[in-house]
Scaffold this active site. Structure first.
Site, PDB file in Angstrom:
ATOM      1  N   GLY A 385      69.013  16.607  32.269  1.00 23.62           N
ATOM      2  CA  GLY A 385      68.733  17.167  31.318  1.00 23.62           C
ATOM      3  C   GLY A 385      67.399  17.206  30.617  1.00 23.62           C
ATOM      4  O   GLY A 385      66.421  17.008  31.243  1.00 23.62           O
ATOM      5  N   SER A 386      67.125  17.505  29.283  1.00 20.83           N
ATOM      6  CA  SER A 386      65.832  17.731  28.557  1.00 20.83           C
ATOM      7  C   SER A 386      64.916  16.556  28.563  1.00 20.83           C
ATOM      8  O   SER A 386      63.575  16.702  28.229  1.00 20.83           O
ATOM      9  CB  SER A 386      65.938  17.971  27.002  1.00 20.83           C
ATOM     10  OG  SER A 386      67.024  19.005  26.972  1.00 20.83           O
ATOM     11  N   SER A 387      65.385  15.500  29.132  1.00 16.43           N
ATOM     12  CA  SER A 387      64.389  14.007  29.090  1.00 16.43           C
ATOM     13  C   SER A 387      63.313  14.461  30.103  1.00 16.43           C
ATOM     14  O   SER A 387      62.250  13.676  30.068  1.00 16.43           O
ATOM     15  CB  SER A 387      65.157  12.936  29.443  1.00 16.43           C
ATOM     16  OG  SER A 387      66.103  13.134  30.555  1.00 16.43           O
ATOM     17  N   LYS A 389      61.628  17.211  30.318  1.00 11.61           N
ATOM     18  CA  LYS A 389      60.879  18.544  30.199  1.00 11.61           C
ATOM     19  C   LYS A 389      59.247  17.980  29.859  1.00 11.61           C
ATOM     20  O   LYS A 389      58.388  19.099  29.860  1.00 11.61           O
ATOM     21  CB  LYS A 389      61.208  18.769  28.344  1.00 11.61           C
ATOM     22  CG  LYS A 389      62.698  19.545  28.607  1.00 11.61           C
ATOM     23  CD  LYS A 389      63.303  20.059  27.344  1.00 11.61           C
ATOM     24  CE  LYS A 389      64.434  20.832  27.358  1.00 11.61           C
ATOM     25  NZ  LYS A 389      65.146  21.254  26.165  1.00 11.61           N
TER      26      LYS A 389
END
Length: 701
Positions: A385-387, A389
């Site tokens: 996921g977003s970790s 980004k």
């Protein structure tokens, strides 16, 4: 005066006359001795030479290795993590012993020990039945029948035209379950010992049972005359003062796997030696292995010992100093245990979580833990996921599709022919820093859209397939610079590189930019955030900091043999200014007014920077989330980086990774302030006598 001189002269002549006589006598004696010696040598060489040559040829020298204890493992503060413990072991040496005698010894030994059988191989038990059938007699009654019988008589074998090998296989095929049930309970116990007897190599002691009680050893030694080939030796087994902590990383030892026997023997190992078969024990086998001694036996062809054996003692292997901080490790495990216990009902499958803490500047792993198994840290991969980004924003800078402060309207986007895009909620117009702070998926997808020159609402297609595939390749190239999708270089075998999703439709290309396509291991995620934390250098994680020679006892470290220096694998292409801007975004995540983790971290006494993540997944067909968190501290001078993955949590339950993150950061800085001084070392070490808060917006994605 003249007379006096005359007397002196006469005395001198008489004295000189005696000298030749003495010399002649000495020469004669020497001549006789040499003659006797030459005569004796002649007799030995000519008369008895053939006899001595035959005697020499009849002499067998057998060297049995004496296993030296393996090196120990310590944590970074000198606490023993892997120890050696003295044990008594029963061995058996097969000197081409007749099978009947071997079975009799096995039966006698069974009155002192029992060899537990984890599993019974059908082929082995059939072999045993055939042998019992052939060797059946009054002294060896291990079956429920009185007389032996041949399930394939010789006449039938000849009529069928079977060779000995073919007849043997036919006999095995004819043995039924009813035949095997004839073996008595005692017979099955003897079978366990017999199977160990035949597992060894001729003329080399084979370990039949390790770790027997002292009383058992004493009884066996008192009755050695009834147990030919059986012996009791002292050896060591691994002991773990911290129980199961880090067992999935430390590894195990066992006998050499048969498929690797030639490899080990080519490197000087004996057939029955124990070696490291997994993880650190295997990775550092050549370091931990002790220098074996030997027991040299001299016997004739009949197996009779000619004299007492020659004993050559070995020495313990070198020790490993791990980068692990065991006090921090225990605190990390406690944090995971408590959080998963509280959240157990919210997991769609079994509870699970992974944590890695490391020094971003040196790559030293300070603590790591996998709830289901520590090796999952490098062996299991997840959508993160977003970790990730921060890496995507840096790619945007580097490829020129993104500038500092560029604004994007975060709103749901409908894509023709593929899945739609959205963030956890519409965020409106945001810039790059805000995209990290508030965790925008649309902003990340915008990076890929600009790379393929796609404009939502304007473009009628995604462009050539080749261009889309090329963008996948470009993204993977840059992500690999952070350690995502490639080996991290950690000093452990069996590292996974994650799952490369290959090429797919443009929708997955966009999802790829915010961690929902390819999968990564917890260690890769930790290396990625460490690379951002230290200014752009991808440093190989390592568990072993030093290798030392054995000390006088386990409480004293020996001389330094090797220092493992930090290994820089690459410098990412992005500039220092680009990386510093990501630091600002990560700071806002933890401290900004709309930071997705600010409610957890902004009130702490130290400044943490990082990035939350939530990957939408399915567990057994049900919707779930992988919660992730990466970070580093202190913000202005990073000395610790961490990555957390909590897979398979129900979508209505957030904050698990964040709460674990708070606990491990508090544990790190508490220990930095001061360590407990009342630790009872007797609980940790062994004597060396034998061997010298609220849910965040991110949770809604």
């Amino acid at each position: 005066m003249i007379t006096y001189r005359k007397d002196i002269a006469m005395g001198e002549r008489r004295h000189k006359a005696h000298v030749p006589v003495r010399l002649n006598t000495l020469f004669f004696v020497v001549f006789i001795l040499f003659s006797a010696l030459i005569l004796r040598l002649g007799i030995v060489q000519i008369v008895q030479g053939e006899e001595y040559q035959e005697q020499l040829e009849r002499t067998i020298n057998i060297s049995s290795p004496i296993e030296a204890p393996r090196g120990l493992m310590y944590d970074r503060h000198g606490n023993v993590i892997v120890d050696n413990e003295l044990q008594m072991t029963v061995t058996y040496t097969n000197r081409r012993t007749p099978m009947k005698e071997m079975l009799e010894v096995a039966r006698e030994l069974n009155s002192y020990i029992t060899v537990e059988q984890d599993r019974v191989n059908e082929r082995d038990i059939k072999d045993f039945w055939l042998i019992l059938n052939q060797e059946q007699n009054d002294a060896l009654d291990l079956t429920e029948y009185d007389e032996p019988f041949d399930i394939l008589p010789l006449e039938e074998q000849r009529s069928l035209g079977l060779s000995e090998d073919e007849a043997y296989r036919e006999r095995l095929d004819r043995i039924t379950d009813e035949h095997l049930e004839m073996i008595t309970d005692e017979g099955m116990e003897v079978f366990g010992i017999w199977r160990e007897f035949i597992a060894g190599y001729n003329f080399l002691p084979h370990k039949v049972l390790q770790g027997i009680e002292y009383e058992q050893a004493a009884r066996i030694m008192e009755n050695m005359e009834d147990l030919p080939g059986v012996d009791i030796i002292r050896d060591s087994k691994r002991k773990y003062p911290y129980g199961e902590t880090l067992r999935g990383i430390l590894g195990n030892t066992n006998s050499i796997p048969r498929e690797r026997l030639e490899e080990f023997m080519a490197n000087g190992y004996s057939r029955n030696e124990e070696v490291g078969i997994s993880y650190l024990e295997s990775q550092y086998e050549n370091v931990l292995r002790g220098r074996n001694g030997s027991l040299d036996n001299h016997m004739n062809r009949q197996g009779e010992f000619l004299r007492n054996p020659d004993v050559n003692m070995g020495s313990r292997g070198n020790d490993l100093i791990l980068s692990i901080d065991m006090e921090l490790q225990l605190r990390v495990e406690q944090a995971i245990e408590e959080e998963l216990s509280d959240s157990a009902r919210h997991f769609l499958d079994e509870e699970d979580a992974y944590v890695v803490m490391m020094d971003p500047n040196t790559g030293e792993v300070l603590a790591l833990s996998g709830y289901k198994g520590d090796h999952g840290i490098v062996g299991s991969s997840f959508a993160v996921g977003s970790s990730m980004k921060g890496a995507t924003i840096l790619i945007g800078y580097e490829t020129g599709v993104l500038n500092y402060g560029d604004q994007v309207n975060d709103r749901p986007i409908e894509l023709r022919g593929t899945q739609n895009l959205r963030s956890h909620r519409p965020l409106g117009r945001i810039n790059d820093i805000q995209a990290l702070e508030r965790s925008s998926n649309i902003y990340m997808a915008e990076v890929a859209m600009r790379m393929i020159n796609y404009k939502p609402g304007v473009s009628t297609s995604f462009g050539p397939t080749a261009n889309i595939h090329r963008t996948y390749d470009i993204l993977r190239y840059y992500y690999s610079q952070f350690g995502l999708g490639v080996e991290t270089g950690i000093d452990l075998p069996g590292e996974s590189t994650g799952i490369n999703g290959g090429y797919s439709d443009p929708g997955n290309l966009f999802y790829f930019t915010f961690g929902q396509f390819d999968t990564y291991t917890p260690m890769q995620l930790a290396q990625h955030v460490s690379t951002i934390a230290n200014g752009g250098y991808r440093v190989a994680p390592r568990l072993v900091s030093e290798i030392r020679e054995p000390g006088e006892n386990k409480h004293e470290l020996g001389p330094l043999a090797r220092q493992n220096e930090p290994k820089v694998l690459n410098r990412i292409d992005m500039s220092d200014q680009d990386i510093q801007r990501i630091h600002q975004g990560f700071y806002q995540v933890m401290h900004g007014s709309q930071g997705t983790a600010a409610s957890y971290f902004r009130s702490l006494d130290y400044e943490v920077a990082g990035k939350t993540g939530t990957a939408q997944v399915f567990v057994d067909g049900e919707a779930a989330n992988n919660q992730t968190l990466v970070g580093f501290a202190p913000y202005d001078d990073p000395e610790v980086a961490f990555a957390i993955i909590v897979p398979g949590v129900s979508r209505d339950h957030g904050g698990v990774a964040n709460r674990i993150g708070v606990e491990i950061m508090e544990a790190y800085f508490d220990l930095k302030e001061g360590r407990p001084t009342d630790v009872d070392e007797s609980e940790m070490l062994f004597d060396d006598e034998d061997f010298g808060a609220e849910e965040s917006e991110e949770d809604e994605e």
